[in-house]
Design a protein around this motif. Sequence first.
Motif, PDB file in Angstrom:
ATOM      1  N   PHE A  23       0.858  -1.183   0.000  1.00 51.46           N
ATOM      2  CA  PHE A  23       0.000   0.000   0.000  1.00 51.46           C
ATOM      3  C   PHE A  23       0.893   1.231   0.000  1.00 51.46           C
ATOM      4  CE2 PHE A  23      -2.025   3.072   3.143  1.00 51.46           C
ATOM      5  CZ  PHE A  23      -2.662   3.788   2.149  1.00 51.46           C
ATOM      6  N   GLU A  25       1.303   5.293  -0.015  1.00 52.80           N
ATOM      7  CA  GLU A  25       0.722   6.627   0.173  1.00 52.80           C
ATOM      8  C   GLU A  25       1.864   7.618   0.355  1.00 52.80           C
ATOM      9  OE1 GLU A  25      -1.796   7.205   3.649  1.00 52.80           O
ATOM     10  OE2 GLU A  25      -2.464   9.143   2.878  1.00 52.80           O
ATOM     11  N   ILE A  27       2.974   9.724   2.383  1.00 51.54           N
ATOM     12  CA  ILE A  27       3.009  10.151   3.780  1.00 51.54           C
ATOM     13  C   ILE A  27       4.446   9.931   4.221  1.00 51.54           C
ATOM     14  CG2 ILE A  27       2.299   7.829   4.523  1.00 51.54           C
ATOM     15  CD1 ILE A  27       0.912   8.993   6.924  1.00 51.54           C
ATOM     16  N   GLY A 222      -5.267   5.833   1.340  1.00 49.40           N
ATOM     17  CA  GLY A 222      -4.829   6.713   2.409  1.00 49.40           C
ATOM     18  C   GLY A 222      -5.667   8.012   2.436  1.00 49.40           C
ATOM     19  N   CYS A 223      -5.493   8.655   3.564  1.00 49.43           N
ATOM     20  CA  CYS A 223      -6.171   9.931   3.801  1.00 49.43           C
ATOM     21  C   CYS A 223      -5.869  10.950   2.711  1.00 49.43           C
ATOM     22  CB  CYS A 223      -5.749  10.488   5.149  1.00 49.43           C
ATOM     23  SG  CYS A 223      -6.391   9.527   6.528  1.00 49.43           S
ATOM     24  N   TRP A 253      -0.374  15.857   4.926  1.00 45.97           N
ATOM     25  CA  TRP A 253       0.448  15.428   6.063  1.00 45.97           C
ATOM     26  C   TRP A 253       1.418  16.515   6.501  1.00 45.97           C
ATOM     27  CZ3 TRP A 253      -1.550  11.614   8.577  1.00 45.97           C
ATOM     28  CH2 TRP A 253      -2.304  10.652   7.890  1.00 45.97           C
ATOM     29  N   TRP A 302     -12.031  12.165   9.474  1.00 49.87           N
ATOM     30  CA  TRP A 302     -11.369  12.440  10.759  1.00 49.87           C
ATOM     31  C   TRP A 302     -11.390  13.934  11.060  1.00 49.87           C
ATOM     32  CZ3 TRP A 302     -10.285   8.933  14.202  1.00 49.87           C
ATOM     33  CH2 TRP A 302      -9.999   7.633  13.796  1.00 49.87           C
ATOM     34  N   ASN A 357     -11.525   5.837   0.650  1.00 47.17           N
ATOM     35  CA  ASN A 357     -10.443   5.235   1.439  1.00 47.17           C
ATOM     36  C   ASN A 357     -11.020   4.645   2.708  1.00 47.17           C
ATOM     37  OD1 ASN A 357      -7.945   4.678   2.766  1.00 47.17           O
ATOM     38  ND2 ASN A 357      -8.062   6.682   3.735  1.00 47.17           N
ATOM     39  N   GLU A 358     -10.824   5.327   3.778  1.00 47.61           N
ATOM     40  CA  GLU A 358     -11.234   4.819   5.087  1.00 47.61           C
ATOM     41  C   GLU A 358     -12.531   5.533   5.450  1.00 47.61           C
ATOM     42  OE1 GLU A 358      -8.013   3.982   8.279  1.00 47.61           O
ATOM     43  OE2 GLU A 358      -8.854   5.932   8.715  1.00 47.61           O
ATOM     44  N   HIS A 417      -9.349  -1.924   8.135  1.00 47.01           N
ATOM     45  CA  HIS A 417      -8.084  -1.343   8.620  1.00 47.01           C
ATOM     46  C   HIS A 417      -7.906  -1.655  10.096  1.00 47.01           C
ATOM     47  CE1 HIS A 417      -8.068   1.985   5.296  1.00 47.01           C
ATOM     48  NE2 HIS A 417      -8.070   0.759   4.819  1.00 47.01           N
ATOM     49  N   TYR A 419      -4.956  -0.769  12.991  1.00 45.70           N
ATOM     50  CA  TYR A 419      -3.710  -0.355  13.637  1.00 45.70           C
ATOM     51  C   TYR A 419      -3.924  -0.662  15.103  1.00 45.70           C
ATOM     52  CZ  TYR A 419      -2.883   2.227   9.313  1.00 45.70           C
ATOM     53  OH  TYR A 419      -2.683   2.579   7.998  1.00 45.70           O
ATOM     54  N   GLU A 446      -5.037  -1.927   5.370  1.00 43.87           N
ATOM     55  CA  GLU A 446      -4.048  -1.177   6.149  1.00 43.87           C
ATOM     56  C   GLU A 446      -3.969  -1.831   7.511  1.00 43.87           C
ATOM     57  OE1 GLU A 446      -4.554   3.082   6.443  1.00 43.87           O
ATOM     58  OE2 GLU A 446      -5.331   3.207   4.402  1.00 43.87           O
ATOM     59  N   ALA A 488       0.733  -1.043   6.499  1.00 45.88           N
ATOM     60  CA  ALA A 488       0.743   0.418   6.280  1.00 45.88           C
ATOM     61  C   ALA A 488       1.335   1.143   7.484  1.00 45.88           C
ATOM     62  CB  ALA A 488      -0.682   0.911   6.041  1.00 45.88           C
ATOM     63  N   PRO A 489       1.942   2.323   7.207  1.00 49.41           N
ATOM     64  CA  PRO A 489       2.385   2.811   5.907  1.00 49.41           C
ATOM     65  C   PRO A 489       3.671   2.109   5.449  1.00 49.41           C
ATOM     66  CG  PRO A 489       2.010   4.645   7.423  1.00 49.41           C
ATOM     67  CD  PRO A 489       2.038   3.382   8.236  1.00 49.41           C
ATOM     68  N   TRP A 499       4.062   9.576  10.755  1.00 48.60           N
ATOM     69  CA  TRP A 499       3.355   8.384  11.224  1.00 48.60           C
ATOM     70  C   TRP A 499       4.391   7.284  11.388  1.00 48.60           C
ATOM     71  CZ3 TRP A 499      -2.251   7.594  11.025  1.00 48.60           C
ATOM     72  CH2 TRP A 499      -2.647   6.296  11.344  1.00 48.60           C
TER      73      TRP A 499
HETATM   74  O1  AHR Z   1      -1.598   4.767   6.909  1.00 46.01           O
HETATM   75  C1  AHR Z   1      -1.793   6.015   7.498  1.00 46.01           C
HETATM   76  C2  AHR Z   1      -3.246   6.455   7.482  1.00 46.01           C
HETATM   77  O2  AHR Z   1      -4.022   5.613   8.292  1.00 46.01           O
HETATM   78  C3  AHR Z   1      -3.939   6.387   6.160  1.00 46.01           C
HETATM   79  O3  AHR Z   1      -3.700   7.505   5.394  1.00 46.01           O
HETATM   80  C4  AHR Z   1      -5.377   6.296   6.519  1.00 46.01           C
HETATM   81  O4  AHR Z   1      -6.139   5.576   5.593  1.00 46.01           O
HETATM   82  C5  AHR Z   1      -5.361   5.666   7.899  1.00 46.01           C
HETATM   83  O5  AHR Z   1      -6.084   6.417   8.807  1.00 46.01           O
END
Ligand code: AHR
Length: 643
Positions: A23, A25, A27, A222-223, A253, A302, A357-358, A417, A419, A446, A488-489, A499
Motif C-alpha cells: 500500500f 501513500e 506520507i 490513504g487519507c 500530512w 477524521w 479510502n477509510e 483497517h 492499527y 491497512e 501500512a504505511p 506516522w
Molecule cells: O496509513 C496512514 C493512514 O491511516 C492512512 O492515510 C489512513 O487511511 C489511515 O487512517
Amino acid sequence: MTDITINTCHKLRDVSPLLYGIFFEDINYAGDGGLYGELIANRSFEYYDRDGETDKSKMCWETIGNGNLSVSKRFPLSQAHSHYGRLSGEAGDGIRNLGFCGEGLAVREGEVFLFSCYARNASPMKLTVRLADSRGTCFGQKTFSLVRTGRGWTKYRLTFTADGCCNQVFPEILLETPGAVDLDLLSLFPQDTFLGRKNGMRRDLAQMLQALSPKFMRFPGGCIVEGRSFENMYCWKDTIGDLTQRPTNWNRWQMEEYQINGQVSLDYFQSYGLGFYEYFQFCEDIGASPVPVINAGMTCQWHEGLLADMNALDKWIQDALDLIEFANGPADSTWGGRRAAMGHPEPFRLKYIGIGNEQWGEVYFERYEAFQKVLSEKHPEIRLITSAGWTAEGEEFDLAYRWMNANKDKAYAVDEHFYKSPRWFLENIHRYDSYDRSLPKVFAGEYAAHTHENTGERVCNWEAALCEAAFLTGLEHNADHVVMSCYAPLFGRTGHQQWQPDLIWFDNHSAYGTPSYYVQKLFANHVGDVLVETRISEDGETLSGLAKIAGKSLQVSSTLSENGLRLYVKLVNLADTPKEVRLCPDQPISHCTFHEIAAGLEAVNSHETPENVSPRVSEPLPRDGSLLLTCEPYSVNVLELDL
Ligand code: AHR
C-alpha cells in the motif's frame, strides 16, 4: 518434541493469488522526497501557503552571492505552473536548492545526473549547474549556453557526472554572465532510476518493494485521497501528462498536528510528478495488480468531513469512469489516448478499484451505491472495493457489515483497517475463521502492530513483527475469503515522519527494512496456492506471555503450490523457549530451504544495523521422511520443501 504432520492430499481451501501486496501513500515523504526520483524540492516555485499567511514560493531555495531571486506569474510556463523564478545578478551569483527536508542529496563518484529546466532570457547567456557541499566543494558540474528566447520558454537537458562522494550536497545554478533569466521546472534526477525509467523512481527503494513480490499495489492513499478540502483532495487527472501540465497540491500530512517530535513539514507538497501513469507503470514493472483508490465525494472524516452533494456526484463518478478508460481503454479512446501519448498504448489491465479510502457511516454508503450503480453497469469486469471504516470493530464497522448483509452483490471486497496493539494481533489470529463466506471478501488494506501505544512511541521492533507474523498465519488459513492484505504505511523518511511504525525507513543515502519488512518478505515470497491439512501434537506445555495470549506457542500454516511440488510451512514460535519440532509431510522431501528469524522482542533494525533482525537461511537434510528442527524462542520459521 512437537510432531507436525502435513497431509498434502487433504486440500482445505484455495489461497488467494493476491494475498500479499503493498500500500503506497505519500506520507512521511514517501513520494516527493522518497520513492519519486526527483532531487529538487519546489522545482517550479509552486509551493504555496494554504492559509495565506506566508509566501512559500521560494521555499527550499536560497541565493548565492549577490544573486536575486524573485517569483513572478506574469508570463507563466503553463496554467498548472503559474509561477516561475527570476534569477538576476553578476557572474558567480546564483541560487541553491536545499532539497527535501533541507537535506540536499547524496552523491557517489561516477554517478550520472540528468538536469533539465525551462529558461527564458532576453540575451544570450551561460549558466552552470553544479553540486556543492556546505563548504563550497564541488562534486560535479556542467556549464551550458542559453539562446535568446524572447517571450517563449526553451527546455534544456544535460547530463553530468559526480567526481566524488559526499552524503550531503546541494544543487546550485550559477550565472556565468551577468544578467537575468526566468527559470521553471528545474529538475535533477539520477540517471540510474529503477529500470532506468525517465521521471522514474529511486532505485534502492523501488527494489525493496519489488523484493516483496507484491501481487497488488493499493495507491495513492490513504487519507491523501480524501484531502482536507475539495481543492486538496486527490484528483488523478491532475497527475498525468507532461510535467508542465501537473499542478502542485499541498500534502495534507504537512499539517502541524501530524508532526512527530516537534519536527515541521511545512515544505511537504505533492508535485504529482509521481502520478497515476507512473503508479500503473510501476505495478506493471513489478508484476503487481494496480488497485487505485478514488475519492467517493467526501473529504477526510477524521477532520472536516465535507460531503459532495448527492446530486453533484457525477463529476466524481465520471472521474472513475475516465480512470477505467485511462487504464484499460483503447489507444484511440479519449483517456486511453492520453495513456498511449505517454508511451503505453497497451492497457494497464486494471481489475480493482477502491471507492473511498477509510470511509464510514450512512453518508459513505449512499455515495458508494451511487458509484457502484454506474460502474457495475458500465464496467461489470471491474471489482469494486468498499470500506469498513477506520477500525475493525465497533459501531461504524458493524454498520458496514449490516450494509453488506443487505447488499451482498454490491462489492467484491471490503477494506478493513487495523492499527492495533501486538496483543490484538494475537487475539485475532482466528478472527476470520467464522466470517460469513457469502459476504464480500475481505481486503486487509491497512494494518500494523503498534507497540508502546501509551507513550506514542510505536517502535518497529521484533515484537510487532512477530505478532503480525502469527496473525498472517491466520490470514493464510482464511485466504479463500481474505483475498488481499497490505501493511501500512510503507515508507518513513528518517527524522521527518508523520506516522510510525513504517515498513521501510530511508534517508538520502540509505534504506533499511524493519523486522516487519522481513516478515512481509518471507511470507509473500513463500506461499502456495492451497491450504493443506496440518496436525500438531499437543505437548501439554504451560503457556505464558505471548503464547498465552494466542492460546498456543506454535502458529502454523502449510500451503502447497498448484502443481503439488512445493510445500511452504510457516511456524511462528511465540514462546520464550525453543521448540523442538519433527515435521512429517505425507510425501518424501527432496530438498529443504529453511528461513528463520529470531530475536529479542525489543530488537530493531536501523540505518547502522539494517539487518540486525533478518532471516538466516540453511538447508537442513531430511531423515527418514521427516525434518528435525529447532524453532528458536520468539521466531518466525519458513520451510520451503520440494516434494
Ligand atoms: O496509513 C496512514 C493512514 O491511516 C492512512 O492515510 C489512513 O487511511 C489511515 O487512517
